[in-house]
Design a protein around this motif. Structure first.
Motif, mmCIF file in Angstrom:
data_model
loop_
_atom_site.group_PDB
_atom_site.id
_atom_site.type_symbol
_atom_site.label_atom_id
_atom_site.label_comp_id
_atom_site.label_asym_id
_atom_site.label_seq_id
_atom_site.Cartn_x
_atom_site.Cartn_y
_atom_site.Cartn_z
ATOM 1 N N THR A 217 0.953 -0.990 -0.255
ATOM 2 C CA THR A 217 -0.089 0.132 0.228
ATOM 3 C C THR A 217 1.010 1.409 0.349
ATOM 4 O O THR A 217 0.469 2.364 -0.732
ATOM 5 N N ALA A 218 2.320 0.930 0.048
ATOM 6 C CA ALA A 218 3.236 1.814 0.571
ATOM 7 C C ALA A 218 3.630 2.740 -0.862
ATOM 8 O O ALA A 218 4.478 4.372 -1.037
ATOM 9 N N LEU A 219 3.408 1.708 -1.650
ATOM 10 C CA LEU A 219 3.742 1.675 -3.207
ATOM 11 C C LEU A 219 2.093 2.625 -3.655
ATOM 12 O O LEU A 219 2.426 2.799 -5.042
ATOM 13 N N GLY A 220 1.450 2.940 -3.363
ATOM 14 C CA GLY A 220 0.510 3.423 -4.291
ATOM 15 C C GLY A 220 0.234 4.876 -4.282
ATOM 16 O O GLY A 220 1.039 5.131 -3.922
ATOM 17 N N GLU A 221 -0.953 5.151 -4.903
ATOM 18 C CA GLU A 221 -0.889 6.419 -4.603
ATOM 19 C C GLU A 221 -1.789 6.996 -3.718
ATOM 20 O O GLU A 221 -1.680 8.820 -3.399
ATOM 21 N N VAL A 222 -2.483 6.857 -2.619
ATOM 22 C CA VAL A 222 -3.102 7.111 -1.894
ATOM 23 C C VAL A 222 -2.667 7.193 -0.276
ATOM 24 O O VAL A 222 -2.576 8.438 -0.143
#
Length: 467
Positions: A217-222
């Motif tokens: 999730t840390a590599l997502g945009e949000v």
């Protein structure tokens, strides 16, 4: 593979990432951390706290995903897409492909599963909300296996969840009672071979990372933008409170006796309105007003936070703030250069993932040559902001000066679909047949004096002289 132990390992991994996934999910739905309030705040402040949430996070995801649209899968030497592309259409992926991009952009990963079906392989899209992949080697092309939450169920009066495990040979279906975490507690319901020798799950990553301890999730945009979003909420709440209670100039009066009503409560002596004036018979009474709160600081702070979000997300500021009017196509392209580069990177990463999906479909349909083809590429629609007039002028120069075939330039026209290009080719072929028929008729009738035999086409005089 023992499916019960695989489910136990998969659920352990899923639990480890669940908090991060839920935080991103809540952020996308506007459920952010509550803005600070003093312990003795009034109840009406709760309404202002709710109104202060203006969720910018979905707009960031939308700005990127709207630039991603696949429209073909073909080899560099072929004009048409490979036969396995028909499975894309049969599975309705023209519209459903956005689910893949939005989930990958939001959570950092999304998953596409290919399984046997009739009359075409079945392609399904899943997000980390329902699927978890287990992959010991992060650089491997295929995961070791994946678990998917199918539905809630009840067996023998026990509530639980039906899970699906997809490994390199089989699709297993198991029942896990609520709260169960150990292999001995799971019940195998069914299993079926899927026909591959790999786990048929293609992982769509928003970005690659070499740190195995970082949650996807840390590599997502949000997730990186959630702190900025909460800062915007805090600023907005301060703005709402200021404009509600101190933006209006409050009046005051001194040296007056406040009368009381029959119930003993004070009676308001003066009423403020645009058509009223305050008067009193006492010369000792004084009137005045308090200055209003300046809201400019709140607005500047909000604009600053939104610009920070824009810079980190590589989304043009005018997407979030507006304010750009009557600008040239060149200036617009320069403003969107960062977003264009980011979209280009995502097309490269997602394109490889779609290639794996297409090879799986080709294998199930018996096209083993296409299943082993590593040269075929996923074709993306050109969504870059450009002036159509400037593009047409540039393509015309490429045709005239560099002798690039016109058909090869059609793909570079913004917004042109494969169906339009196919129709143009058909119309050109019909025009060529019509011209050939006219020439043949003129030769037969002897009326060939108007035909350009012996003449040199414009632009080829030098070539004719050399010949």
């Amino acid at each position: 593979m023992n499916p019960e132990h695989a489910l136990e390992e998969g659920l352990t991994l899923r639990t480890r990432h669940l908090d991060a996934v839920q935080r991103v999910r809540d952020g996308m739905r506007g459920k952010h951390a509550r803005s600070y309030m003093p312990k003795t705040h009034e109840s009406e402040f709760q309404t202002l706290r709710q109104r202060a949430v203006g969720n910018w996070l979905p707009l960031v995801v939308t700005a990127i995903s709207q630039n991603l649209f696949g429209e073909g899968y073909k080899r560099p030497s072929d004009a048409e897409s490979l036969s396995c592309w028909e499975h894309w259409t049969r599975n309705g992926l023209d519209s459903r492909q956005s689910m893949v991009y939005r989930a990958a952009l939001t959570y950092g990963q999304s998953y596409v599963v290919v399984l046997p079906g009739s009359p075409s392989p079945v392609i399904r899209v899943h997000s980390p909300l329902v699927m978890t992949v287990v992959q010991d080697d992060p650089d491997a092309e295929w995961p070791d296996y994946a678990i998917r939450r199918v539905r809630k169920a009840q067996r023998a009066g026990i509530d639980g969840v039906v899970w699906e495990i997809i490994d390199d040979t089989t699709v297993w279906t198991l029942f896990a009672p609520d709260g169960a975490t150990e292999a001995a507690e799971f019940e195998l319901l069914n299993y079926a071979d899927h026909g591959f020798d790999v786990c048929p799950v293609s992982v769509f990553r928003n970005a690659w990372d070499d740190d195995p301890d970082v949650c996807f999730t840390a590599l997502g945009e949000v997730e990186p933008l959630i702190p900025i979003q909460e800062r915007i909420n805090d600023t907005t709440l301060g703005l709402l409170i200021a404009q509600q209670y101190s933006a209006f100039r409050q009046k005051w009066a001194s040296g007056i006796d406040i009368p009381r009503g029959s119930d003993g409560k004070p009676v308001e002596t003066f009423e403020a309105a645009v058509n009223r004036i305050w008067m009193t018979a006492s010369k000792d009474v004084r009137f005045g007003e308090f200055s209003q709160t300046d809201l400019g600081g709140y607005l500047e702070s909000m604009d600053s936070a939104i610009k920070h979000m824009s810079a980190i997300a590589q989304v043009p500021p005018h997407y979030l703030l507006g304010g750009m009017v009557n600008i040239s196509a060149e200036a617009l392209a320069a403003a969107e250069a960062g977003l264009t580069r980011k979209v280009g990177e995502r097309k490269t990463i997602f394109g490889e993932a779609w290639g794996r999906v297409m090879r799986l479909c080709a294998y199930l349909s018996g096209d083993y040559e296409a299943a082993e083809d590593r040269e075929a590429r996923f074709i993306w629609r050109d969504s870059e902001a450009r002036s159509l007039a400037a593009t047409a002028d540039a393509l015309g120069k490429l045709r005239q000066m560099l002798d690039v075939p016109a058909e090869a330039l059609w793909e570079m026209i913004p917004g042109v679909t494969p169906f339009q290009r196919a129709e143009w080719l058909r119309m050109r072929a019909e025009d060529s047949k019509t011209d050939a028929a006219a020439v043949a008729a003129a030769l037969v009738s002897g009326e060939d004096r108007g035909l350009p035999f012996g003449s040199v086409p414009p632009g080829n005089e030098a070539r004719a002289e050399a010949a």
